[in-house]
Design a protein around this motif. Structure first.
Motif: not given
Length: 341
Positions: A278-286, A301-303, A243-255
């Motif tokens: 294997a099954v994995g998940v983790g957060p991300q920010i951009g 990001k991390g898994y 989700q873009f929380i502003s025009k320059d920042v996004l946050v989310g999850v990946a797996g």
């Protein structure tokens, strides 16, 4: 949030096989429980077209993997096809890549081509060497630490855009660098060639900032002649939501979800089919930011592996930095002509 449409970053997770080089050879390939394909390589915005021209990508990648003494893996260990029990592995790699994206459409889509390679340091420890190809039994602890370079990796992509919908197909693989050493536990080179191909989809709504990406593919690996071992065919599915929380920042999850489809083969396949999962998940920010006349992008990001079969278990951290041409700004809207009489 119409700005998103004109400021789409190139997410390095859209570059296939970048991190495949980053696990030590004793923990790489289905022979050691891990495949040519590193789960989590693709991420947010994977299928979105980007601005044409040259782009530069660099990724710092850290991986930590381990398996208890009850887990067996076929490794190099100086003996082709030897079986070891227990494994601890760490890798730090700095992936460097360049991408060229064509402005002229091909089959109605946008074509791009990427080349990557990486220097890195690896540390590997195994708990016991159980059996060699002649049935010899050896016990004890063996470690290896090495700074070396990876294979050269390539990827070709073709992407299409229809409003909020984006599609992609890709082909990727490796060119052996010649640094593979069958007598070392730690290798960044594979010792064989592999080809991976697949397709992906990204939903991106510029008005709301919602984004979702999913990419699937299949990997075919050639034989490792030194180990007399050939990996089975692997299937992988990477996904991400942000989700873009502003025009320059996004946050989310990946797996990711990874599943080996066919058995490992060859005289060195002492553990039989040895299919991995294997099954994995983790957060991300951009973060998006200007770099002169170019567009900069930083993603972290991390898994963590939630479940594995016939693979070491652990976690990984990805820090991605990219510079690419800025997308052209839309032409200004002309003011309506008002006639007065």
């Amino acid at each position: 949030m119409d700005y998103i449409r004109h400021r789409k970053p190139i997410l390095i997770a859209g570059l296939c096989t970048i991190a495949l080089i980053a696990l030590p050879r004793t923990a790489l390939a289905d022979a050691s429980g891990v495949s040519f394909w590193l789960p989590g390589t693709f991420g947010s915005l994977a299928a979105t077209p980007v601005a044409p021209g040259w782009a530069y990508e660099t990724i710092y990648l850290h991986l930590q993997q381990s398996a208890g003494a009850g887990k067996n893996f076929v490794t190099t260990n100086g003996i082709p096809g030897s079986v070891t029990s227990g494994l601890n592995a760490r890798a730090d790699a700095l992936v460097e890549g360049v991408t060229y994206t064509w402005a002229t459409p091909i089959l109605g889509g946008q074509a791009g081509f990427t080349m990557l390679a990486a220097p890195g340091n690896l540390g590997v420890g195994i708990g016991a060497s159980l059996t060699g190809p002649l049935g010899n039994t050896v016990s004890g602890v063996k470690t290896d630490n090495r700074t070396t370079v990876s294979d050269v990796f390539y990827q070709g992509t073709l992407k299409w855009n229809q409003g909020v919908n984006n599609e992609m197909i890709y082909v990727a693989g490796n060119i052996p660098s010649g640094t593979y050493d069958v007598n070392r536990l730690a290798n960044l080179s594979f010792g064989f060639t592999a080809v991976d191909a697949g397709a992906g989809y990204t939903y991106l709504d510029p008005k709301t900032g919602h984004e979702f990406s999913i990419v699937g593919g299949l990997t075919y690996s050639g034989p490792n002649n030194a180990l007399q071992y050939q990996n089975g065919i692997d299937a992988h599915l990477d996904w991400a939501a942000s989700q873009f929380i502003s025009k320059d920042v996004l946050v989310g999850v990946a797996g990711y979800y990874f599943q080996q489809l066919t058995d490992d083969t060859g005289l060195g396949a002492k553990l039989g089919g040895f299919r991995g999962m294997a099954v994995g998940v983790g957060p991300q920010i951009g973060f998006l930011f200007p770099v002169g006349d170019y567009q900069g992008y930083l993603n972290i990001k991390g898994y963590a592996d939630l479940e594995v079969q016939n693979r070491p278990q652990g976690w990984s951290t990805w820090v991605t930095f990219a510079i690419q041409p800025k997308a052209p700004e839309p032409p200004p809207t002309a003011a309506p002509i008002v006639r007065k009489y």
